[in-house]
Design a protein around this motif. Structure first.
Motif, PDB file in Angstrom:
ATOM      1  N   VAL A 140      16.155   3.013 -11.928  1.00 26.30           N
ATOM      2  CA  VAL A 140      15.545   4.107 -11.170  1.00 26.30           C
ATOM      3  C   VAL A 140      14.059   4.214 -11.471  1.00 26.30           C
ATOM      4  CG1 VAL A 140      15.514   6.607 -10.839  1.00 26.30           C
ATOM      5  CG2 VAL A 140      17.699   5.400 -10.966  1.00 26.30           C
ATOM      6  N   GLU A 141      13.697   4.112 -12.769  1.00 23.02           N
ATOM      7  CA  GLU A 141      12.286   4.188 -13.147  1.00 23.02           C
ATOM      8  C   GLU A 141      11.520   2.996 -12.580  1.00 23.02           C
ATOM      9  OE1 GLU A 141       8.731   5.471 -14.534  1.00 23.02           O
ATOM     10  OE2 GLU A 141      10.631   6.556 -14.353  1.00 23.02           O
ATOM     11  N   GLY A 142      12.164   1.830 -12.551  1.00 24.96           N
ATOM     12  CA  GLY A 142      11.528   0.657 -11.948  1.00 24.96           C
ATOM     13  C   GLY A 142      11.231   0.874 -10.471  1.00 24.96           C
ATOM     14  N   LEU A 143      12.174   1.489  -9.754  1.00 30.16           N
ATOM     15  CA  LEU A 143      11.951   1.799  -8.336  1.00 30.16           C
ATOM     16  C   LEU A 143      10.815   2.807  -8.176  1.00 30.16           C
ATOM     17  CD1 LEU A 143      15.660   2.036  -7.113  1.00 30.16           C
ATOM     18  CD2 LEU A 143      14.037   0.184  -6.673  1.00 30.16           C
ATOM     19  N   ASN A 144      10.760   3.809  -9.084  1.00 31.34           N
ATOM     20  CA  ASN A 144       9.657   4.786  -9.038  1.00 31.34           C
ATOM     21  C   ASN A 144       8.308   4.103  -9.255  1.00 31.34           C
ATOM     22  OD1 ASN A 144      11.155   7.112  -8.539  1.00 31.34           O
ATOM     23  ND2 ASN A 144      11.605   7.443 -10.703  1.00 31.34           N
ATOM     24  N   MET A 145       8.266   3.156 -10.190  1.00 23.88           N
ATOM     25  CA  MET A 145       7.023   2.436 -10.453  1.00 23.88           C
ATOM     26  C   MET A 145       6.604   1.620  -9.238  1.00 23.88           C
ATOM     27  SD  MET A 145       7.820   1.206 -14.357  1.00 23.88           S
ATOM     28  CE  MET A 145       6.474   0.031 -14.367  1.00 23.88           C
ATOM     29  N   MET A 146       7.577   0.962  -8.577  1.00 18.91           N
ATOM     30  CA  MET A 146       7.260   0.192  -7.368  1.00 18.91           C
ATOM     31  C   MET A 146       6.731   1.103  -6.267  1.00 18.91           C
ATOM     32  SD  MET A 146      10.556  -2.376  -7.371  1.00 18.91           S
ATOM     33  CE  MET A 146      10.181  -3.032  -5.756  1.00 18.91           C
ATOM     34  N   ALA A 147       7.337   2.302  -6.145  1.00 17.60           N
ATOM     35  CA  ALA A 147       6.888   3.243  -5.117  1.00 17.60           C
ATOM     36  C   ALA A 147       5.471   3.726  -5.411  1.00 17.60           C
ATOM     37  CB  ALA A 147       7.854   4.426  -5.044  1.00 17.60           C
ATOM     38  N   ARG A 148       5.176   4.018  -6.684  1.00 19.74           N
ATOM     39  CA  ARG A 148       3.825   4.471  -7.047  1.00 19.74           C
ATOM     40  C   ARG A 148       2.791   3.377  -6.777  1.00 19.74           C
ATOM     41  NH1 ARG A 148       6.546   7.048 -11.459  1.00 19.74           N
ATOM     42  NH2 ARG A 148       6.150   5.240 -12.790  1.00 19.74           N
ATOM     43  N   ASN A 149       3.132   2.141  -7.122  1.00 18.86           N
ATOM     44  CA  ASN A 149       2.207   1.030  -6.886  1.00 18.86           C
ATOM     45  C   ASN A 149       1.973   0.822  -5.398  1.00 18.86           C
ATOM     46  OD1 ASN A 149       1.917   0.508  -9.613  1.00 18.86           O
ATOM     47  ND2 ASN A 149       3.604  -0.967  -9.688  1.00 18.86           N
ATOM     48  N   ALA A 150       3.051   0.983  -4.593  1.00 10.65           N
ATOM     49  CA  ALA A 150       2.901   0.826  -3.144  1.00 10.65           C
ATOM     50  C   ALA A 150       1.972   1.893  -2.577  1.00 10.65           C
ATOM     51  CB  ALA A 150       4.278   0.898  -2.476  1.00 10.65           C
ATOM     52  N   ARG A 151       2.109   3.137  -3.076  1.00 11.88           N
ATOM     53  CA  ARG A 151       1.231   4.211  -2.610  1.00 11.88           C
ATOM     54  C   ARG A 151      -0.223   3.952  -3.004  1.00 11.88           C
ATOM     55  NH1 ARG A 151       5.720   7.552  -4.058  1.00 11.88           N
ATOM     56  NH2 ARG A 151       4.783   7.988  -6.106  1.00 11.88           N
ATOM     57  N   LYS A 152      -0.426   3.417  -4.214  1.00 16.99           N
ATOM     58  CA  LYS A 152      -1.790   3.106  -4.658  1.00 16.99           C
ATOM     59  C   LYS A 152      -2.410   2.024  -3.781  1.00 16.99           C
ATOM     60  CE  LYS A 152      -1.177   4.350  -9.544  1.00 16.99           C
ATOM     61  NZ  LYS A 152      -1.113   3.818 -10.936  1.00 16.99           N
ATOM     62  N   ARG A 153      -1.634   0.959  -3.480  1.00 20.61           N
ATOM     63  CA  ARG A 153      -2.147  -0.109  -2.629  1.00 20.61           C
ATOM     64  C   ARG A 153      -2.489   0.406  -1.225  1.00 20.61           C
ATOM     65  NH1 ARG A 153       1.991  -3.107  -5.245  1.00 20.61           N
ATOM     66  NH2 ARG A 153       3.356  -2.824  -3.424  1.00 20.61           N
ATOM     67  N   LYS A 154      -1.631   1.315  -0.724  1.00 25.44           N
ATOM     68  CA  LYS A 154      -1.878   1.889   0.599  1.00 25.44           C
ATOM     69  C   LYS A 154      -3.133   2.743   0.588  1.00 25.44           C
ATOM     70  CE  LYS A 154       0.387   4.604   4.219  1.00 25.44           C
ATOM     71  NZ  LYS A 154       1.626   5.342   4.607  1.00 25.44           N
ATOM     72  N   ALA A 155      -3.320   3.513  -0.497  1.00 28.98           N
ATOM     73  CA  ALA A 155      -4.520   4.345  -0.595  1.00 28.98           C
ATOM     74  C   ALA A 155      -5.781   3.492  -0.661  1.00 28.98           C
ATOM     75  CB  ALA A 155      -4.425   5.243  -1.833  1.00 28.98           C
ATOM     76  N   VAL A 156      -5.712   2.345  -1.359  1.00 30.32           N
ATOM     77  CA  VAL A 156      -6.872   1.454  -1.479  1.00 30.32           C
ATOM     78  C   VAL A 156      -7.222   0.860  -0.114  1.00 30.32           C
ATOM     79  CG1 VAL A 156      -7.677  -0.722  -2.443  1.00 30.32           C
ATOM     80  CG2 VAL A 156      -6.511   0.932  -3.901  1.00 30.32           C
ATOM     81  N   ARG A 157      -6.184   0.476   0.651  1.00 31.43           N
ATOM     82  CA  ARG A 157      -6.435  -0.094   1.965  1.00 31.43           C
ATOM     83  C   ARG A 157      -7.016   0.950   2.927  1.00 31.43           C
ATOM     84  NH1 ARG A 157      -1.313  -2.688   1.186  1.00 31.43           N
ATOM     85  NH2 ARG A 157      -0.356  -1.136   2.566  1.00 31.43           N
TER      86      ARG A 157
END
Length: 247
Positions: free
Chosen positions: A230-247
């Motif tokens: 579950v924590e791994g999925l949360n980390m993937m979701a946070r990283n995806a949001r960061k990448r989206k914010a950068v784009r």
């Protein structure tokens, strides 16, 4: 020499060896989480040295305990009765180790939740630790996990040679995994709270085992694996949001 050759040619001995190695590595995960959290509180230049010393002394301790395996087996004999429970030395070691883990994990969680308490280091939410104190605490938990794993190993095989190989392999794996795991925990602060929760769970399990309440380890590790997923999925979701914010 003939005994060793006989073991090499015995398929049952190989099965016992593989089973013991897997068991020792799995049991070592608990110890490794504790070591990673403790050593990450030291100055960076001292961390790897503390891990190597702690794990190296753990190997010496386990091999020393194996040399006295006949005495270790006697630790399962009841020596005292508390609240209607017949406790052996093994039980009391497990209870003491469990209480230590619960106290340590609770204290660390408190300092992460409220890092403003006196005695904290400049690093957010971390309690200052000395090199000697860190190694000493690692050895305390090494003793608890060593006694438990060796008594379990004795129940699986009568051959000391197999136990020695399994212990050495497990400690080598711990030595190789210690720094990558500690670095991963340091890079991901939310993992620290999850790891401390694991330590609380492990400590509670040790106390229960000490009082004769058997908790299947498969359930414990399944719960830990699910939480980590579950924590791994949360980390993937946070990283995806960061990448989206950068784009």
């Amino acid at each position: 020499m003939q005994d060793i050759l006989a073991l090499v040619q015995d398929p049952a001995a190989w099965v016992a060896l593989v089973t013991l190695m897997v068991m020792e590595v799995v049991l070592g995960i608990d110890n490794l989480i504790f070591i990673s959290i403790l050593t990450n509180k030291l100055p960076r230049a001292q961390r790897e040295r503390a891990r190597r010393i702690g794990i190296g002394l753990a190997l010496i301790m386990r091999l020393g305990l194996l040399a006295t395996v006949a005495w270790i087996v006697q630790l399962t004999e009841p020596v005292v009765t508390i609240l209607g429970n017949d406790l052996s030395w093994k039980d009391m070691i497990l209870i003491a180790g469990g209480l230590f883990l619960v106290w340590k994990a609770t204290r660390e969680i408190h300092h992460h939740v409220d890092p403003s308490d006196k005695g904290d280091s400049p690093v957010s939410g971390q309690v200052a630790m000395t090199f000697g104190g860190t190694v000493a605490q690692i050895l305390v938990l090494d003793l608890v996990f060593s006694v438990d794993s060796i008594i379990t190993a004795v129940g699986m095989t009568p051959h000391i040679e197999i136990m020695v190989v399994a212990v050495v392999v497990a400690v080598v794996v711990m030595l190789l995994a210690a720094t990558p795991l500690a670095d991963f925990i340091e890079r991901n602060p939310t993992i620290v709270m999850l790891a401390l929760s694991f330590l609380l769970l492990i400590g509670t399990t040790l106390i229960a085992e000490g009082f004769g309440v058997h908790v299947p380890k498969g359930y414990v590790y399944a719960a830990m694996a699910f939480s980590a997923l579950v924590e791994g999925l949360n980390m993937m979701a946070r990283n995806a949001r960061k990448r989206k914010a950068v784009r």
